[in-house]
Design an enzyme around this catalytic site. Structure first.
Site, PDB file in Angstrom:
ATOM      1  N   GLU A  16      17.514  41.339 -77.676  1.00 42.96           N
ATOM      2  CA  GLU A  16      16.092  40.973 -77.727  1.00 42.96           C
ATOM      3  C   GLU A  16      15.579  40.449 -76.388  1.00 42.96           C
ATOM      4  OE1 GLU A  16      16.632  39.843 -82.419  1.00 42.96           O
ATOM      5  OE2 GLU A  16      16.112  38.257 -81.003  1.00 42.96           O
ATOM      6  N   CYS A 109      12.401  38.176 -83.950  1.00 45.10           N
ATOM      7  CA  CYS A 109      13.475  37.572 -84.722  1.00 45.10           C
ATOM      8  C   CYS A 109      13.147  36.103 -85.013  1.00 45.10           C
ATOM      9  CB  CYS A 109      14.793  37.748 -83.969  1.00 45.10           C
ATOM     10  SG  CYS A 109      16.296  37.466 -84.912  1.00 45.10           S
ATOM     11  N   HIS A 132      12.835  37.548 -88.335  1.00 43.91           N
ATOM     12  CA  HIS A 132      14.087  37.861 -89.012  1.00 43.91           C
ATOM     13  C   HIS A 132      14.010  37.275 -90.432  1.00 43.91           C
ATOM     14  CE1 HIS A 132      18.379  37.889 -89.983  1.00 43.91           C
ATOM     15  NE2 HIS A 132      18.442  38.877 -89.108  1.00 43.91           N
TER      16      HIS A 132
END
Length: 197
Positions: A16, A109, A132
């Site tokens: 990420e 996330c 997430h």
């Protein structure tokens, strides 16, 4: 040329962080990374990879307002790294400054939890976001934000995404937001990006 500021902390998620940085560079953006509360001169990432940011801390970027120097602030996920962002007063203030200036803030996330923390500290509008699944309750139930299970969500100047598997789509979406669809396609084509990510 768009200017991007990406934060990184111990416990940030490698994919990420690296994937957006790579894609933005391919797009010709000016990209700068800065560490947040690092114990060493590198970030010890979630999968034990070590990444040396361009600047060891936000303070080392100088005194000028960072939201005036950059077009977007990007926050990778990774549980421990996201927790550092969400509990760091300078990061929360920076998120607020970008939002107040109408600049983009992007989080992927668990990084979305820092948006929630910044809004709790400074007030301002909540938006429609994703994250997430492991932090959904923190964002939706405790934070009161509208939640989506889409892979990438754009709500005004907030761009959020779900996790490592959506990092490429997240990065390309940011390229399109900052530089248009033609630039996104130009970056994606030589990367042999699948039509469905």
């Amino acid at each position: 040329m768009p200017k991007v500021l990406i934060l990184v902390a111990d416990g940030s998620e490698e994919i990420e962080f690296v994937t957006p940085y790579d894609v933005f560079t391919r797009a010709g953006f000016e990209v700068v990374s800065a560490g947040v509360e690092l114990k060493e001169n590198y970030a010890h990432m979630t999968r034990n990879i070590r990444i040396i940011p361009d600047f060891p801390s936000l303070l080392s970027l100088g005194q000028q307002a960072l939201h005036e120097q950059h077009d977007i602030l990007v926050l990778p996920g990774g549980g421990p790294g996201a927790k550092t962002f969400a509990t760091s007063a300078p990061v929360l203030d920076l998120i607020n400054a970008f939002r107040d200036a109408g600049k983009y803030v992007a989080a992927i996330c668990a990084g979305t939890t820092a948006l929630v923390a910044a809004q709790k500290k400074h007030g301002g509008e909540k938006g429609r976001v994703t994250s997430h699944p492991s932090v959904r309750a923190e964002v939706e139930t405790k934070g009161g934000w509208e939640y989506s299970e889409e892979r990438v969500v754009i709500d005004r100047n907030l761009i959020t995404s779900r996790g490592p598997g959506t990092a490429l789509l997240f990065a390309l979406t940011i390229v399109e937001a900052l530089a248009g669809r033609e630039k996104r396609d130009k970056v994606a084509l030589p990367m042999i990006v699948a039509e469905t990510l």
